[in-house]
Design a protein around this motif. Structure first.
Motif, PDB file in Angstrom:
ATOM      1  N   PRO A 182       0.816  -1.217   0.000  1.00  0.00           N
ATOM      2  CA  PRO A 182       0.000   0.000   0.000  1.00  0.00           C
ATOM      3  C   PRO A 182       0.854   1.273   0.000  1.00  0.00           C
ATOM      4  O   PRO A 182       1.959   1.294   0.536  1.00  0.00           O
ATOM      5  N   ASP A 183       0.333   2.324  -0.583  1.00  0.00           N
ATOM      6  CA  ASP A 183       1.018   3.623  -0.615  1.00  0.00           C
ATOM      7  C   ASP A 183       1.246   4.193   0.778  1.00  0.00           C
ATOM      8  O   ASP A 183       2.125   5.033   0.965  1.00  0.00           O
ATOM      9  N   SER A 184       0.464   3.751   1.745  1.00  0.00           N
ATOM     10  CA  SER A 184       0.592   4.270   3.109  1.00  0.00           C
ATOM     11  C   SER A 184       1.796   3.695   3.855  1.00  0.00           C
ATOM     12  O   SER A 184       2.129   4.149   4.943  1.00  0.00           O
ATOM     13  N   PHE A 185       2.471   2.694   3.278  1.00  0.00           N
ATOM     14  CA  PHE A 185       3.671   2.124   3.894  1.00  0.00           C
ATOM     15  C   PHE A 185       4.866   3.012   3.563  1.00  0.00           C
ATOM     16  O   PHE A 185       5.197   3.208   2.393  1.00  0.00           O
ATOM     17  N   LYS A 228      -1.142   5.461   7.619  1.00  0.00           N
ATOM     18  CA  LYS A 228      -2.603   5.470   7.666  1.00  0.00           C
ATOM     19  C   LYS A 228      -3.143   4.795   8.933  1.00  0.00           C
ATOM     20  O   LYS A 228      -4.076   5.276   9.561  1.00  0.00           O
ATOM     21  N   GLN A 229      -2.529   3.668   9.310  1.00  0.00           N
ATOM     22  CA  GLN A 229      -3.024   2.906  10.462  1.00  0.00           C
ATOM     23  C   GLN A 229      -2.132   3.021  11.700  1.00  0.00           C
ATOM     24  O   GLN A 229      -2.428   2.384  12.714  1.00  0.00           O
ATOM     25  N   ASN A 230      -1.049   3.790  11.636  1.00  0.00           N
ATOM     26  CA  ASN A 230      -0.124   3.967  12.758  1.00  0.00           C
ATOM     27  C   ASN A 230       0.371   2.610  13.271  1.00  0.00           C
ATOM     28  O   ASN A 230       0.201   2.249  14.430  1.00  0.00           O
ATOM     29  N   LEU A 250       6.853  -7.072   6.514  1.00  0.00           N
ATOM     30  CA  LEU A 250       6.497  -7.614   5.207  1.00  0.00           C
ATOM     31  C   LEU A 250       6.866  -9.092   5.141  1.00  0.00           C
ATOM     32  O   LEU A 250       7.943  -9.494   5.589  1.00  0.00           O
ATOM     33  N   ILE A 251       5.979  -9.898   4.590  1.00  0.00           N
ATOM     34  CA  ILE A 251       6.192 -11.345   4.485  1.00  0.00           C
ATOM     35  C   ILE A 251       6.723 -11.643   3.089  1.00  0.00           C
ATOM     36  O   ILE A 251       6.035 -11.423   2.094  1.00  0.00           O
ATOM     37  N   TYR A 263       6.548  -9.983  -2.132  1.00  0.00           N
ATOM     38  CA  TYR A 263       5.928 -10.231  -0.837  1.00  0.00           C
ATOM     39  C   TYR A 263       4.570 -10.895  -1.018  1.00  0.00           C
ATOM     40  O   TYR A 263       3.898 -10.708  -2.028  1.00  0.00           O
ATOM     41  N   THR A 264       4.186 -11.683  -0.020  1.00  0.00           N
ATOM     42  CA  THR A 264       2.889 -12.350  -0.057  1.00  0.00           C
ATOM     43  C   THR A 264       1.885 -11.689   0.876  1.00  0.00           C
ATOM     44  O   THR A 264       0.716 -12.039   0.870  1.00  0.00           O
ATOM     45  N   GLY A 265       2.341 -10.758   1.703  1.00  0.00           N
ATOM     46  CA  GLY A 265       1.462 -10.074   2.637  1.00  0.00           C
ATOM     47  C   GLY A 265       2.274  -9.290   3.645  1.00  0.00           C
ATOM     48  O   GLY A 265       3.485  -9.103   3.485  1.00  0.00           O
ATOM     49  N   ALA A 266       1.608  -8.853   4.697  1.00  0.00           N
ATOM     50  CA  ALA A 266       2.273  -8.087   5.749  1.00  0.00           C
ATOM     51  C   ALA A 266       1.468  -8.206   7.035  1.00  0.00           C
ATOM     52  O   ALA A 266       0.279  -8.514   7.018  1.00  0.00           O
TER      53      ALA A 266
END
Length: 190
Positions: free
Chosen positions: A11-14, A48-50, A55-56, A65-68
């Motif tokens: 996500p751009d928020s990272f 965004k979520q603080n 990162l996985i 990556y497969t997720g976070a």
């Protein structure tokens, strides 16, 4: 159907971890800083979520990556841990011959100087996560103190599934609160 080779879109928020002082302090206080600074863990800050975000990595493609998994940095951030994507792939930190299965990503980072840390992001090992345990000579299951019974059940289940060198390591506190020397002593008596 979940496909492990599918790339996770960050996500751009990272943002980089240096963008938030509280995130940097949290990494240091939870013994994750060294794993991040040596490149064993890819960690970001979600503005965004603080959250501090682990990162996985895709085991088949190094820079994908497969997720976070994100950890809230304030008590008002709910839930405390948030999964971006699927839990089918565990978070792995380190490249040692022996590994320890833990609940959270911070604990996986904390042990990565001594063992490969494998976070299953909870107290239940999913069937899809088992293939990630195959390369290790010895496996330890070190769930948080309140999940010790589940750790013994997981070891029994793994042994029935063909994993021979798997052991429970009972804990007095979360592994993320121990430094490298304490972790060496805990697992190897050195």
């Amino acid at each position: 159907l979940y496909i492990e080779n599918e790339e996770f879109k960050i996500p751009d928020s990272f943002k980089g971890i240096y963008s938030n002082e509280k995130a940097m302090r949290w990494l240091s206080n939870n013994n994750c800083w060294e794993a991040w600074s040596w490149g064993r863990a890819d960690i970001k800050y979600d503005v965004k979520q603080n959250r501090v975000v682990f990162l996985i990595r895709n085991k088949h493609k190094v820079h994908e990556y497969t997720g976070a998994v994100g950890r809230g940095l304030h008590s008002s951030v709910y839930p405390k841990w948030y999964m971006y994507g699927s839990k089918n792939v565990p978070f792995k930190c380190g490249e040692c011959d022996n590994a320890v299965i833990v609940e959270d990503c911070a604990s996986a980072c904390a042990v990565s100087n001594v063992l490969t840390g494998i976070s299953i992001m909870g107290t239940s090992l999913m069937h899809s996560q088992r293939s990630h345990l195959l390369p290790y000579k010895n496996l330890y299951v070190a769930l948080d103190r309140d999940a010790t019974t589940k750790a013994f059940d997981m070891v029994s289940e793994l042994r029935l599934g063909g994993f021979e060198n798997v052991h429970v390591k009972t804990l007095t506190d979360d592994l993320k609160y121990f430094n490298t020397e304490e972790i060496k002593e805990m697992f190897y008596g050195k």
